[in-house]
Design an enzyme around this catalytic site. Sequence first.
Site, mmCIF file in Angstrom:
data_model
loop_
_atom_site.group_PDB
_atom_site.id
_atom_site.type_symbol
_atom_site.label_atom_id
_atom_site.label_comp_id
_atom_site.label_asym_id
_atom_site.label_seq_id
_atom_site.Cartn_x
_atom_site.Cartn_y
_atom_site.Cartn_z
ATOM 1 N N PRO A 1 49.578 21.806 43.868
ATOM 2 C CA PRO A 1 49.003 21.131 42.688
ATOM 3 C C PRO A 1 47.964 20.087 43.085
ATOM 4 O O PRO A 1 47.132 19.704 42.271
ATOM 5 C CB PRO A 1 50.208 20.453 42.019
ATOM 6 C CG PRO A 1 51.419 20.906 42.725
ATOM 7 C CD PRO A 1 51.031 21.611 43.985
ATOM 8 N N GLU B 1 59.332 20.841 48.031
ATOM 9 C CA GLU B 1 58.257 19.858 47.806
ATOM 10 C C GLU B 1 56.977 20.266 48.522
ATOM 11 O O GLU B 1 56.039 19.463 48.628
ATOM 12 C CB GLU B 1 58.702 18.464 48.259
ATOM 13 C CG GLU B 1 59.829 17.867 47.413
ATOM 14 C CD GLU B 1 59.510 17.869 45.926
ATOM 15 O OE1 GLU B 1 58.388 17.515 45.555
ATOM 16 O OE2 GLU B 1 60.408 18.242 45.150
ATOM 17 N N ARG C 1 39.979 41.874 40.835
ATOM 18 C CA ARG C 1 39.179 42.578 39.824
ATOM 19 C C ARG C 1 37.675 42.453 40.099
ATOM 20 O O ARG C 1 36.881 43.184 39.500
ATOM 21 C CB ARG C 1 39.534 42.123 38.400
ATOM 22 C CG ARG C 1 39.130 40.726 38.074
ATOM 23 C CD ARG C 1 39.683 40.289 36.729
ATOM 24 N NE ARG C 1 38.991 40.870 35.579
ATOM 25 C CZ ARG C 1 37.844 40.434 35.102
ATOM 26 N NH1 ARG C 1 37.209 39.441 35.688
ATOM 27 N NH2 ARG C 1 37.304 41.003 34.036
ATOM 28 N N ASP D 1 31.821 38.259 31.317
ATOM 29 C CA ASP D 1 33.061 37.482 31.219
ATOM 30 C C ASP D 1 32.804 36.010 30.936
ATOM 31 O O ASP D 1 31.745 35.488 31.258
ATOM 32 C CB ASP D 1 33.807 37.512 32.565
ATOM 33 C CG ASP D 1 34.611 38.779 32.751
ATOM 34 O OD1 ASP D 1 34.923 39.426 31.744
ATOM 35 O OD2 ASP D 1 34.918 39.098 33.915
#
Length: 274
Positions: free
Chosen positions: A95, A122, A164, A179
């Site tokens: 994160p 963690e 993709r 896109d």
Amino acid sequence: MRVDIISIFPEYFAPLDVSLVGKARERGILEIRLHQLRDWTRDVHKTVDDTPYGGGPGMVMKPEIWGEAIDAVISEGRSALGVPAGAPRMIVPTPSGRPFTQETAIEYADEPWLLFTPARYEGIDSRVAAEYGSRLRVDEVSIGDYVLAGGEAAVLVIVEAVGRLLPGVLGNARSVADDSFAPGPMANLLEGPVYTKPPVWRGHEVPEILLSGHHGKIARWRRDQALRRTLEKRPELVDRLDPAGLDKDDRKILAEFGTACGVSFRARPHDVAN
Ligand code: SAM
């Protein structure tokens, strides 16, 4: 492209057998190798974690196990790819990493070899990223401002977004150019609404312009819709548009929303209306 993933939950990656990524694997465009981190443990309990230095809750993944696993996977990959000095780009989901975006996906799609190290607990002892950062390209990457229980879901997201984009994976390569977030003069726009048959469904009509067969007008309408949708849903993206790529009609829409490209967004549509 070769992708190596080291995890304590290799079974988490079963979805990579289906749909576009699964087909890319079948067709040899993408080779994905899963590795069980615990195979490199030496104790009977196959321990991969330990208590954090400095105290605090949770456990931290041990550097020695990761180090041995990463070294082995790299050396196996080198022999398989026939590149004795080659190295993968190592992607460490966390994160606290740099945000993963379509731009990052495009960048990764150019790499011949990616190595993912999704963690649990963690996270991994920070010395692992430092150690490999001195020898490989190591990216600490976040898929969003929230905390998952483990990095496996983040790897699924990244592999699908990158997979993709590989040549030959999508039936129609043009869909990538249309896109949301696609690069180009109007980069960072969201894609506008899309429709298929029937022309009327439960009283909802397809916008007439799309049935007109007039390609120029349809392209203009799509561009307007993309700009409007971006202004409504993600106004901060508009600040990143290249002013040189905007035409008279784009500027009219921006003015309607009370903004101009290159000038920080100040008013949302309802502010203008009120
Ligand atoms: N304590 C860590 C923190 O607050 O940064 C979170 C650890 S999380 C429970 C365990 C693992 O999940 C992380 O080491 C990472 O591999 C993965 N992870 C969690 N959220 C993520 C995110 N937003 N992006 C990428 N990986 C994530």
